[in-house]
Structure formats: structure tokens, C-alpha cells
Scaffold this motif. Structure first.
Motif, PDB file in Angstrom:
ATOM      1  N   ALA A 133       0.805  -1.223   0.000  1.00 55.13           N
ATOM      2  CA  ALA A 133       0.000   0.000   0.000  1.00 55.13           C
ATOM      3  C   ALA A 133       0.838   1.273   0.000  1.00 55.13           C
ATOM      4  CB  ALA A 133      -0.922  -0.006   1.210  1.00 55.13           C
ATOM      5  N   ASP A 134       2.119   1.182  -0.337  1.00 56.93           N
ATOM      6  CA  ASP A 134       2.993   2.357  -0.271  1.00 56.93           C
ATOM      7  C   ASP A 134       2.467   3.517  -1.107  1.00 56.93           C
ATOM      8  OD1 ASP A 134       4.484   0.634   1.207  1.00 56.93           O
ATOM      9  OD2 ASP A 134       6.179   0.519  -0.173  1.00 56.93           O
ATOM     10  N   LYS A 135       2.024   3.224  -2.324  1.00 58.23           N
ATOM     11  CA  LYS A 135       1.545   4.291  -3.199  1.00 58.23           C
ATOM     12  C   LYS A 135       0.259   4.903  -2.674  1.00 58.23           C
ATOM     13  CE  LYS A 135       3.586   2.764  -7.585  1.00 58.23           C
ATOM     14  NZ  LYS A 135       3.285   2.338  -8.978  1.00 58.23           N
ATOM     15  N   LEU A 136      -0.604   4.078  -2.102  1.00 63.90           N
ATOM     16  CA  LEU A 136      -1.852   4.599  -1.543  1.00 63.90           C
ATOM     17  C   LEU A 136      -1.564   5.545  -0.390  1.00 63.90           C
ATOM     18  CD1 LEU A 136      -4.928   4.685  -1.242  1.00 63.90           C
ATOM     19  CD2 LEU A 136      -4.745   2.674   0.244  1.00 63.90           C
ATOM     20  N   VAL A 137      -0.665   5.177   0.488  1.00 64.89           N
ATOM     21  CA  VAL A 137      -0.328   6.033   1.625  1.00 64.89           C
ATOM     22  C   VAL A 137       0.239   7.359   1.131  1.00 64.89           C
ATOM     23  CG1 VAL A 137       1.167   6.305   3.637  1.00 64.89           C
ATOM     24  CG2 VAL A 137       0.011   4.117   3.219  1.00 64.89           C
ATOM     25  N   ALA A 138       1.127   7.313   0.140  1.00 61.69           N
ATOM     26  CA  ALA A 138       1.703   8.544  -0.409  1.00 61.69           C
ATOM     27  C   ALA A 138       0.624   9.410  -1.043  1.00 61.69           C
ATOM     28  CB  ALA A 138       2.775   8.199  -1.443  1.00 61.69           C
ATOM     29  N   PHE A 139      -0.334   8.771  -1.716  1.00 61.63           N
ATOM     30  CA  PHE A 139      -1.436   9.508  -2.339  1.00 61.63           C
ATOM     31  C   PHE A 139      -2.303  10.186  -1.274  1.00 61.63           C
ATOM     32  CE2 PHE A 139      -5.936   9.454  -3.639  1.00 61.63           C
ATOM     33  CZ  PHE A 139      -5.873  10.303  -4.734  1.00 61.63           C
ATOM     34  N   LEU A 140      -2.641   9.473  -0.211  1.00 61.13           N
ATOM     35  CA  LEU A 140      -3.445  10.051   0.858  1.00 61.13           C
ATOM     36  C   LEU A 140      -2.710  11.208   1.524  1.00 61.13           C
ATOM     37  CD1 LEU A 140      -4.805   6.775   2.522  1.00 61.13           C
ATOM     38  CD2 LEU A 140      -6.114   8.385   1.121  1.00 61.13           C
ATOM     39  N   GLU A 141      -1.414  11.020   1.737  1.00 63.06           N
ATOM     40  CA  GLU A 141      -0.611  12.067   2.371  1.00 63.06           C
ATOM     41  C   GLU A 141      -0.571  13.332   1.511  1.00 63.06           C
ATOM     42  OE1 GLU A 141       3.962  12.791   4.032  1.00 63.06           O
ATOM     43  OE2 GLU A 141       3.364  10.838   3.226  1.00 63.06           O
ATOM     44  N   SER A 142      -0.331  13.179   0.213  1.00 57.91           N
ATOM     45  CA  SER A 142      -0.246  14.347  -0.662  1.00 57.91           C
ATOM     46  C   SER A 142      -1.606  15.028  -0.803  1.00 57.91           C
ATOM     47  CB  SER A 142       0.297  13.946  -2.039  1.00 57.91           C
ATOM     48  OG  SER A 142      -0.589  13.061  -2.699  1.00 57.91           O
ATOM     49  N   SER A 143      -2.679  14.237  -0.816  1.00 58.81           N
ATOM     50  CA  SER A 143      -4.020  14.815  -0.916  1.00 58.81           C
ATOM     51  C   SER A 143      -4.353  15.638   0.324  1.00 58.81           C
ATOM     52  CB  SER A 143      -5.065  13.713  -1.101  1.00 58.81           C
ATOM     53  OG  SER A 143      -4.865  13.010  -2.311  1.00 58.81           O
ATOM     54  N   LEU A 144      -3.999  15.116   1.495  1.00 64.34           N
ATOM     55  CA  LEU A 144      -4.236  15.866   2.727  1.00 64.34           C
ATOM     56  C   LEU A 144      -3.394  17.142   2.773  1.00 64.34           C
ATOM     57  CD1 LEU A 144      -4.486  13.222   5.602  1.00 64.34           C
ATOM     58  CD2 LEU A 144      -6.286  14.678   4.686  1.00 64.34           C
ATOM     59  N   ALA A 145      -2.144  17.045   2.339  1.00 62.14           N
ATOM     60  CA  ALA A 145      -1.270  18.214   2.336  1.00 62.14           C
ATOM     61  C   ALA A 145      -1.842  19.309   1.443  1.00 62.14           C
ATOM     62  CB  ALA A 145       0.129  17.823   1.868  1.00 62.14           C
ATOM     63  N   ALA A 146      -2.340  18.939   0.272  1.00 67.01           N
ATOM     64  CA  ALA A 146      -2.924  19.916  -0.643  1.00 67.01           C
ATOM     65  C   ALA A 146      -4.174  20.540  -0.050  1.00 67.01           C
ATOM     66  CB  ALA A 146      -3.245  19.251  -1.981  1.00 67.01           C
ATOM     67  N   ALA A 147      -5.014  19.722   0.598  1.00 66.89           N
ATOM     68  CA  ALA A 147      -6.252  20.235   1.181  1.00 66.89           C
ATOM     69  C   ALA A 147      -5.962  21.216   2.313  1.00 66.89           C
ATOM     70  CB  ALA A 147      -7.108  19.076   1.683  1.00 66.89           C
ATOM     71  N   VAL A 148      -5.002  20.870   3.167  1.00 67.20           N
ATOM     72  CA  VAL A 148      -4.646  21.759   4.278  1.00 67.20           C
ATOM     73  C   VAL A 148      -4.076  23.070   3.748  1.00 67.20           C
ATOM     74  CG1 VAL A 148      -3.072  22.059   6.236  1.00 67.20           C
ATOM     75  CG2 VAL A 148      -4.317  19.903   5.937  1.00 67.20           C
ATOM     76  N   ALA A 149      -3.241  22.987   2.721  1.00 66.42           N
ATOM     77  CA  ALA A 149      -2.641  24.193   2.148  1.00 66.42           C
ATOM     78  C   ALA A 149      -3.681  25.088   1.506  1.00 66.42           C
ATOM     79  CB  ALA A 149      -1.587  23.804   1.113  1.00 66.42           C
ATOM     80  N   ASP A 150      -4.739  24.499   0.952  1.00 70.67           N
ATOM     81  CA  ASP A 150      -5.768  25.274   0.253  1.00 70.67           C
ATOM     82  C   ASP A 150      -6.825  25.854   1.182  1.00 70.67           C
ATOM     83  OD1 ASP A 150      -4.579  24.831  -2.145  1.00 70.67           O
ATOM     84  OD2 ASP A 150      -5.924  23.222  -2.786  1.00 70.67           O
ATOM     85  N   PRO A 192       4.036  11.175   8.992  1.00 69.50           N
ATOM     86  CA  PRO A 192       3.600  12.560   8.766  1.00 69.50           C
ATOM     87  C   PRO A 192       2.112  12.719   8.476  1.00 69.50           C
ATOM     88  CG  PRO A 192       5.645  12.115   7.581  1.00 69.50           C
ATOM     89  CD  PRO A 192       5.182  10.806   8.132  1.00 69.50           C
ATOM     90  N   ILE A 193       1.448  11.657   8.025  1.00 67.67           N
ATOM     91  CA  ILE A 193       0.030  11.776   7.709  1.00 67.67           C
ATOM     92  C   ILE A 193      -0.777  12.151   8.950  1.00 67.67           C
ATOM     93  CG2 ILE A 193      -0.619   9.356   8.094  1.00 67.67           C
ATOM     94  CD1 ILE A 193      -2.341   9.567   5.547  1.00 67.67           C
ATOM     95  N   TYR A 194      -0.282  11.793  10.127  1.00 69.45           N
ATOM     96  CA  TYR A 194      -0.994  12.141  11.357  1.00 69.45           C
ATOM     97  C   TYR A 194      -0.972  13.650  11.596  1.00 69.45           C
ATOM     98  CZ  TYR A 194      -1.912   7.390  12.906  1.00 69.45           C
ATOM     99  OH  TYR A 194      -2.401   6.119  13.002  1.00 69.45           O
ATOM    100  N   ASP A 195       0.170  14.284  11.363  1.00 65.69           N
ATOM    101  CA  ASP A 195       0.263  15.735  11.542  1.00 65.69           C
ATOM    102  C   ASP A 195      -0.651  16.457  10.558  1.00 65.69           C
ATOM    103  OD1 ASP A 195       2.124  15.474  13.579  1.00 65.69           O
ATOM    104  OD2 ASP A 195       3.840  15.581  12.208  1.00 65.69           O
ATOM    105  N   LEU A 196      -0.689  15.989   9.317  1.00 66.31           N
ATOM    106  CA  LEU A 196      -1.548  16.610   8.312  1.00 66.31           C
ATOM    107  C   LEU A 196      -3.024  16.442   8.669  1.00 66.31           C
ATOM    108  CD1 LEU A 196       0.378  15.399   5.145  1.00 66.31           C
ATOM    109  CD2 LEU A 196       0.174  17.776   5.908  1.00 66.31           C
ATOM    110  N   ALA A 197      -3.384  15.257   9.119  1.00 63.89           N
ATOM    111  CA  ALA A 197      -4.776  15.000   9.472  1.00 63.89           C
ATOM    112  C   ALA A 197      -5.208  15.867  10.652  1.00 63.89           C
ATOM    113  CB  ALA A 197      -4.973  13.527   9.798  1.00 63.89           C
ATOM    114  N   HIS A 198      -4.351  16.004  11.628  1.00 56.95           N
ATOM    115  CA  HIS A 198      -4.710  16.812  12.788  1.00 56.95           C
ATOM    116  C   HIS A 198      -4.765  18.297  12.430  1.00 56.95           C
ATOM    117  CE1 HIS A 198      -3.255  13.245  15.356  1.00 56.95           C
ATOM    118  NE2 HIS A 198      -4.564  13.260  15.334  1.00 56.95           N
ATOM    119  N   ALA A 199      -3.955  18.727  11.467  1.00 63.16           N
ATOM    120  CA  ALA A 199      -4.043  20.115  10.997  1.00 63.16           C
ATOM    121  C   ALA A 199      -5.397  20.353  10.328  1.00 63.16           C
ATOM    122  CB  ALA A 199      -2.910  20.413  10.020  1.00 63.16           C
ATOM    123  N   ALA A 200      -5.848  19.391   9.535  1.00 62.35           N
ATOM    124  CA  ALA A 200      -7.170  19.508   8.904  1.00 62.35           C
ATOM    125  C   ALA A 200      -8.265  19.537   9.964  1.00 62.35           C
ATOM    126  CB  ALA A 200      -7.394  18.342   7.936  1.00 62.35           C
TER     127      ALA A 200
END
Length: 250
Positions: A133-150, A192-200
Motif C-alpha cells: 500500500a505504499d503508493k496509496l499512503v503517499a497519495f493520501l498524504e499528498s491529498s491531505l497536504a494539498a487540502a490543508v494548504a488550500d 507525517p500523515i498524522y500531523d496533516l490530518a490533525h491540521a485539517a
């Protein structure tokens, strides 16, 4: 499992089909239709004998193409086995949940997105056993990062945003992402996905991030139609409450 690709590269879909077939079956013929519109969302339609996957060329040629195909094949498999998540009328459950309430159009749109998350949980329960699931995790992480930034820091501007950058649904999307990785033990607690999720989550304090994460993560694997309908109705009501500015019940 017969797969026919029209209008785009066949390799990622045929590779995904070979991998999927090592563990699961799809009885109906599968047609993959690659379209030029980059905004075309990946979607699946069904009839009694076949399935059609529509996907943009951008997605079909991306690094995630094989994983996207596996995910959609899993939806087809769930449909064929008449899994409650794929046979229950989403519209019926949402309107039951919102009966007697007045909700904004954006809230209704978000409720459908949440229902799709619940379907995705059950689809991902299938294909995540097939490949890493490496690619899925990277995809979820990048999607969350973009959402938080926007997400704007000016709360007064939120009502002018599209659903993709709305902080309320961003928080629920983040809850879904963490629920998925925790349900399948895909990452450690320091990822890092945890930090992004908590920021959201912090951008929508009235939405119970932990509550929605729990709802997604603990969906019964062997659910029946009644149990699934109740889960869908409950999560819809919880989001409607949160969108009205109250804290969503856990």
C-alpha cells in the motif's frame, strides 16, 4: 476476468487484472474507457453482465494507475457479491437521515461524499490484501497536504469555497484517511500523515474528527443490510449536525 481498454494504455489495467485475479474473481466483462477530460473522476457503472470503468487519461497514465484500477475492480467485486455497501440506496439512506432537517446544498453534497468513503472502505478491504500500500499512503498524504494548504485562514471566506477546499469535509476526509491506514496497519504512529490530518481537524473544530475516524475504522467487516444502513444514517446525521455549527456526536 476479461478486461478491454479503449482510448488509452492497457498495461496498468491488465497488470491490475492479473494481480486481482490471484485472490478474487469478477464474472462480468470489464470495459475501461479512457477519456481526455482531466477533470473526469474515476467512476464505475454496472449492468447485469458487465462493468464499465471511466477514467481520465491523466489518471490512467499516472503512477497510481494500477492501484486505481485495483480499487475499482474491488468495487466491481463488491457489487457482484451484493455487498450491502454496494446495494444499499445511498439516496434513500441520506434522505432518511436528513428527514425533517433543512441543510445547505454543500452539506448534502458532502453527505454523498461521506457515503462514498464508506463504500471505499469496503472496496479497500479487498484490494489492499493484493499489493503493498505504499503508493496509496503517499497519495493520501499528498491529498491531505494539498487540502490543508488550500484551506484559507480567514473563516469568513469559507462559504465561498468549493467542496474540495471546505474545512468541514476536509476534516472528514482526513478522518477517513487515518481510519483506512489504521484499519489495515499501513503506517506507524509517527508517520507525517498524522500531523496533516490533525491540521485539517483543527480547521474545523466543531467536526468530531476522532468520532468520524472511529466510525470509518470500525465499520463491521461482515455487515448486513440493516447494520450498514444504520451506520450510513448515523454518520450522515452526525455530519449534518456538525455542518450546522454544533459538535458532531461521537
Amino acid at each position: 476476468m476479461d478486461v478491454h481498454v479503449r482510448g488509452g494504455p492497457a498495461a496498468p489495467f491488465l497488470s491490475a487484472a492479473d494481480l486481482f485475479a490471484t485472490e478474487y474473481e469478477i464474472d462480468g466483462d470489464v470495459t475501461v474507457r479512457v477519456c481526455e477530460d482531466p477533470d473526469e473522476r474515476t467512476r464505475v457503472s454496472h449492468d447485469e453482465e458487465s462493468h464499465c470503468l471511466t477514467i481520465s487519461r491523466q489518471a490512467a497514465t499516472s503512477a497510481m494507475a494500477r492501484e486505481l484500477a485495483l480499487h475499482e475492480f474491488a468495487h466491481m467485486h463488491r457489487y457482484e457479491e451484493a455487498h450491502p455497501s454496494h446495494t444499499q440506496s445511498t439516496r434513500e439512506a441520506i434522505y432518511l437521515a436528513l428527514a425533517g432537517q433543512s441543510v445547505e446544498r454543500r452539506t448534502l453534497s458532502h453527505c454523498y461524499q461521506i457515503a462514498n468513503h464508506m463504500k471505499d472502505i469496503y472496496a479497500d478491504d479487498v484490494w489492499l490484501d493484493v499489493v503493498p500500500a505504499d503508493k496509496l499512503v503517499a497519495f493520501l498524504e499528498s491529498s491531505l497536504a494539498a487540502a490543508v494548504a488550500d484551506t484559507p485562514r480567514d473563516r469568513g471566506a469559507w462559504d465561498r469555497l468549493t467542496p474540495a477546499t471546505d474545512p468541514d469535509i476536509n476534516a472528514v476526509n482526513a478522518a477517513f484517511a487515518l481510519a483506512l491506514v489504521e484499519r489495515h496497519d499501513l503506517v506507524g504512529p509517527d508517520h507525517p500523515i498524522y500531523d496533516l490530518a490533525h491540521a485539517a481537524a483543527e480547521d474545523a473544530p466543531h467536526v468530531s474528527f476522532e468520532g468520524f475516524k472511529r466510525r470509518f475504522r470500525t465499520l463491521a467487516r461482515d455487515t448486513d443490510e440493516s447494520e450498514y444502513r444504520k451506520a450510513l444514517v448515523d454518520v450522515t446525521r452526525a455530519y449534518a449536525v456538525a455542518s450546522n455549527g454544533d459538535s458532531a456526536a461521537d
